[in-house]
Design a protein around this motif. Sequence first.
Motif, PDB file in Angstrom:
ATOM      1  N   LEU A 161       0.820  -1.212   0.000  1.00  0.00           N
ATOM      2  CA  LEU A 161       0.000   0.000   0.000  1.00  0.00           C
ATOM      3  C   LEU A 161       0.854   1.262   0.000  1.00  0.00           C
ATOM      4  CD1 LEU A 161      -2.847   1.229   0.157  1.00  0.00           C
ATOM      5  CD2 LEU A 161      -2.680   1.079   2.660  1.00  0.00           C
ATOM      6  N   ALA A 162       1.880   1.304   0.848  1.00  0.00           N
ATOM      7  CA  ALA A 162       2.739   2.492   0.928  1.00  0.00           C
ATOM      8  C   ALA A 162       3.523   2.690  -0.362  1.00  0.00           C
ATOM      9  CB  ALA A 162       3.693   2.363   2.117  1.00  0.00           C
ATOM     10  N   SER A 163       4.120   1.621  -0.881  1.00  0.00           N
ATOM     11  CA  SER A 163       4.917   1.734  -2.107  1.00  0.00           C
ATOM     12  C   SER A 163       4.041   2.139  -3.293  1.00  0.00           C
ATOM     13  CB  SER A 163       5.605   0.398  -2.409  1.00  0.00           C
ATOM     14  OG  SER A 163       6.470   0.021  -1.374  1.00  0.00           O
ATOM     15  N   ALA A 164       2.896   1.483  -3.436  1.00  0.00           N
ATOM     16  CA  ALA A 164       2.010   1.782  -4.563  1.00  0.00           C
ATOM     17  C   ALA A 164       1.477   3.203  -4.484  1.00  0.00           C
ATOM     18  CB  ALA A 164       0.860   0.784  -4.594  1.00  0.00           C
ATOM     19  N   THR A 165       1.191   3.698  -3.285  1.00  0.00           N
ATOM     20  CA  THR A 165       0.711   5.073  -3.129  1.00  0.00           C
ATOM     21  C   THR A 165       1.769   6.074  -3.576  1.00  0.00           C
ATOM     22  OG1 THR A 165      -0.759   4.471  -1.306  1.00  0.00           O
ATOM     23  CG2 THR A 165      -0.119   6.784  -1.478  1.00  0.00           C
ATOM     24  N   LEU A 166       3.021   5.847  -3.194  1.00  0.00           N
ATOM     25  CA  LEU A 166       4.100   6.753  -3.596  1.00  0.00           C
ATOM     26  C   LEU A 166       4.315   6.738  -5.106  1.00  0.00           C
ATOM     27  CD1 LEU A 166       6.689   5.991  -0.756  1.00  0.00           C
ATOM     28  CD2 LEU A 166       5.382   8.108  -1.076  1.00  0.00           C
ATOM     29  N   VAL A 167       4.204   5.563  -5.707  1.00  0.00           N
ATOM     30  CA  VAL A 167       4.409   5.434  -7.153  1.00  0.00           C
ATOM     31  C   VAL A 167       3.237   6.025  -7.930  1.00  0.00           C
ATOM     32  CG1 VAL A 167       4.589   3.758  -9.041  1.00  0.00           C
ATOM     33  CG2 VAL A 167       5.934   3.451  -6.959  1.00  0.00           C
ATOM     34  N   HIS A 168       2.036   5.835  -7.418  1.00  0.00           N
ATOM     35  CA  HIS A 168       0.839   6.346  -8.087  1.00  0.00           C
ATOM     36  C   HIS A 168       0.721   7.859  -7.960  1.00  0.00           C
ATOM     37  CE1 HIS A 168      -3.766   6.917  -7.968  1.00  0.00           C
ATOM     38  NE2 HIS A 168      -3.430   6.741  -9.229  1.00  0.00           N
ATOM     39  N   ALA A 169       1.014   8.385  -6.783  1.00  0.00           N
ATOM     40  CA  ALA A 169       0.764   9.806  -6.519  1.00  0.00           C
ATOM     41  C   ALA A 169       1.851  10.733  -7.028  1.00  0.00           C
ATOM     42  CB  ALA A 169       0.577  10.012  -5.012  1.00  0.00           C
ATOM     43  N   PHE A 170       3.059  10.206  -7.271  1.00  0.00           N
ATOM     44  CA  PHE A 170       4.170  11.090  -7.613  1.00  0.00           C
ATOM     45  C   PHE A 170       5.043  10.516  -8.724  1.00  0.00           C
ATOM     46  CE2 PHE A 170       3.291  11.690  -3.066  1.00  0.00           C
ATOM     47  CZ  PHE A 170       3.005  13.052  -3.039  1.00  0.00           C
ATOM     48  N   ASP A 171       5.616  11.410  -9.498  1.00  0.00           N
ATOM     49  CA  ASP A 171       6.797  11.102 -10.284  1.00  0.00           C
ATOM     50  C   ASP A 171       7.988  11.445  -9.409  1.00  0.00           C
ATOM     51  OD1 ASP A 171       5.761  10.169 -12.762  1.00  0.00           O
ATOM     52  OD2 ASP A 171       5.182  12.225 -13.266  1.00  0.00           O
ATOM     53  N   TRP A 172       9.149  10.868  -9.730  1.00  0.00           N
ATOM     54  CA  TRP A 172      10.309  11.049  -8.858  1.00  0.00           C
ATOM     55  C   TRP A 172      11.501  11.516  -9.671  1.00  0.00           C
ATOM     56  CZ3 TRP A 172       9.448  10.788  -3.754  1.00  0.00           C
ATOM     57  CH2 TRP A 172       8.238  10.202  -3.363  1.00  0.00           C
ATOM     58  N   GLU A 173      12.050  12.664  -9.272  1.00  0.00           N
ATOM     59  CA  GLU A 173      13.177  13.258  -9.988  1.00  0.00           C
ATOM     60  C   GLU A 173      14.473  13.068  -9.199  1.00  0.00           C
ATOM     61  OE1 GLU A 173      12.249  17.327 -10.692  1.00  0.00           O
ATOM     62  OE2 GLU A 173      10.827  16.886 -12.325  1.00  0.00           O
ATOM     63  N   MET A 174      15.525  12.740  -9.932  1.00  0.00           N
ATOM     64  CA  MET A 174      16.839  12.620  -9.327  1.00  0.00           C
ATOM     65  C   MET A 174      17.422  14.009  -9.052  1.00  0.00           C
ATOM     66  SD  MET A 174      17.615   9.331  -9.199  1.00  0.00           S
ATOM     67  CE  MET A 174      19.416   9.348  -9.125  1.00  0.00           C
ATOM     68  N   PRO A 175      18.369  14.113  -8.121  1.00  0.00           N
ATOM     69  CA  PRO A 175      19.056  15.391  -7.915  1.00  0.00           C
ATOM     70  C   PRO A 175      19.702  15.870  -9.211  1.00  0.00           C
ATOM     71  CG  PRO A 175      19.562  13.871  -6.135  1.00  0.00           C
ATOM     72  CD  PRO A 175      18.816  13.081  -7.172  1.00  0.00           C
ATOM     73  N   ALA A 176      19.878  17.154  -9.336  1.00  0.00           N
ATOM     74  CA  ALA A 176      20.424  17.750 -10.548  1.00  0.00           C
ATOM     75  C   ALA A 176      21.739  17.089 -10.944  1.00  0.00           C
ATOM     76  CB  ALA A 176      20.644  19.253 -10.342  1.00  0.00           C
ATOM     77  N   GLY A 177      21.831  16.724 -12.223  1.00  0.00           N
ATOM     78  CA  GLY A 177      23.052  16.141 -12.756  1.00  0.00           C
ATOM     79  C   GLY A 177      23.141  14.642 -12.627  1.00  0.00           C
ATOM     80  N   GLN A 178      22.162  13.992 -11.963  1.00  0.00           N
ATOM     81  CA  GLN A 178      22.194  12.548 -11.802  1.00  0.00           C
ATOM     82  C   GLN A 178      21.148  11.883 -12.690  1.00  0.00           C
ATOM     83  OE1 GLN A 178      22.203  10.934  -7.830  1.00  0.00           O
ATOM     84  NE2 GLN A 178      23.363  12.644  -6.997  1.00  0.00           N
ATOM     85  N   THR A 179      21.444  10.673 -13.113  1.00  0.00           N
ATOM     86  CA  THR A 179      20.524   9.892 -13.922  1.00  0.00           C
ATOM     87  C   THR A 179      20.162   8.620 -13.157  1.00  0.00           C
ATOM     88  OG1 THR A 179      22.369   8.780 -15.037  1.00  0.00           O
ATOM     89  CG2 THR A 179      21.482  10.769 -16.090  1.00  0.00           C
ATOM     90  N   PRO A 180      19.016   7.998 -13.469  1.00  0.00           N
ATOM     91  CA  PRO A 180      18.588   6.812 -12.729  1.00  0.00           C
ATOM     92  C   PRO A 180      19.625   5.694 -12.682  1.00  0.00           C
ATOM     93  CG  PRO A 180      16.780   7.635 -14.050  1.00  0.00           C
ATOM     94  CD  PRO A 180      17.984   8.444 -14.426  1.00  0.00           C
ATOM     95  N   ASP A 181      20.366   5.507 -13.782  1.00  0.00           N
ATOM     96  CA  ASP A 181      21.342   4.414 -13.794  1.00  0.00           C
ATOM     97  C   ASP A 181      22.522   4.674 -12.866  1.00  0.00           C
ATOM     98  OD1 ASP A 181      21.800   6.409 -16.029  1.00  0.00           O
ATOM     99  OD2 ASP A 181      23.718   5.363 -16.059  1.00  0.00           O
ATOM    100  N   GLU A 182      22.644   5.919 -12.368  1.00  0.00           N
ATOM    101  CA  GLU A 182      23.725   6.260 -11.437  1.00  0.00           C
ATOM    102  C   GLU A 182      23.296   6.122  -9.976  1.00  0.00           C
ATOM    103  OE1 GLU A 182      26.071   9.631 -14.141  1.00  0.00           O
ATOM    104  OE2 GLU A 182      24.469  10.240 -12.776  1.00  0.00           O
ATOM    105  N   LEU A 183      22.065   5.718  -9.737  1.00  0.00           N
ATOM    106  CA  LEU A 183      21.566   5.601  -8.373  1.00  0.00           C
ATOM    107  C   LEU A 183      22.375   4.575  -7.589  1.00  0.00           C
ATOM    108  CD1 LEU A 183      19.292   6.608  -6.491  1.00  0.00           C
ATOM    109  CD2 LEU A 183      17.905   4.691  -7.293  1.00  0.00           C
ATOM    110  N   ASP A 184      22.864   4.975  -6.433  1.00  0.00           N
ATOM    111  CA  ASP A 184      23.685   4.098  -5.596  1.00  0.00           C
ATOM    112  C   ASP A 184      22.796   3.035  -4.962  1.00  0.00           C
ATOM    113  OD1 ASP A 184      25.325   2.909  -3.662  1.00  0.00           O
ATOM    114  OD2 ASP A 184      26.380   4.774  -3.250  1.00  0.00           O
TER     115      ASP A 184
END
Length: 215
Positions: A161-184
């Motif tokens: 429920l918590a995960s699905a709510t966050l995914v449904h309600a929001f898009d998620w942006e990385m900090p400036a200059g970072q791309t998803p494939d660079e996520l630690d």
Amino acid sequence: NLFVAGTDTTSTIVEWSLAELIRHPAILKQAQAELDAVVGRGRLLSESDLPRLTFFNAVIKETFRLHPSTPLSLPRMAAAECEVAGYRIPKGSELLVNVWGIARDPALWGPDPLEFRPARFLPGGSHADVDVKGGDFGLIPFGAGRRICAGLSWGLRMVTLASATLVHAFDWEMPAGQTPDELDMEEAFTLLLQRAVPLMVHPVPRLLPLAYEIA
């Protein structure tokens, strides 16, 4: 003990699920498309919606597989001498099950055990019949048998429920200059399997304004 077991483990899995989805934008979009089809964009997700989220439930299973909140089971003691897979276990030995290692074993999960691939749990997938409720020993994030986690049903429901709510309600942006494939994605092994680096992302509302109104 009950409070910690029910909060830290839940929040850890929610953070891992969000991180994996952000790191895999195509899977994130697929999850959001299912949520939009089931829930729409005019309201927030409710618990009654969960049984219809076939793809998102597969996402949660895959998260539990790769990132079990407790990577080693709680200790058990051998009540009597026995033999397991050719190994002699003396009476009184303290035993731990490597839940993390089992769920990454190529013998059980095929040639891509380290890949985040929820489709393996979908109908027709390689592990469509595997569940997390203790009946399939290749995936036991809650343990199994008589000593299985007492909060399994509640924990699984709250994580989804918590995960699905966050995914449904929001898009998620990385900090400036970072791309998803660079996520630690480095893991910190303690009693819990937490992220070594906390997830830092920016939420952007994606639903209609009325969905966020408090009645």
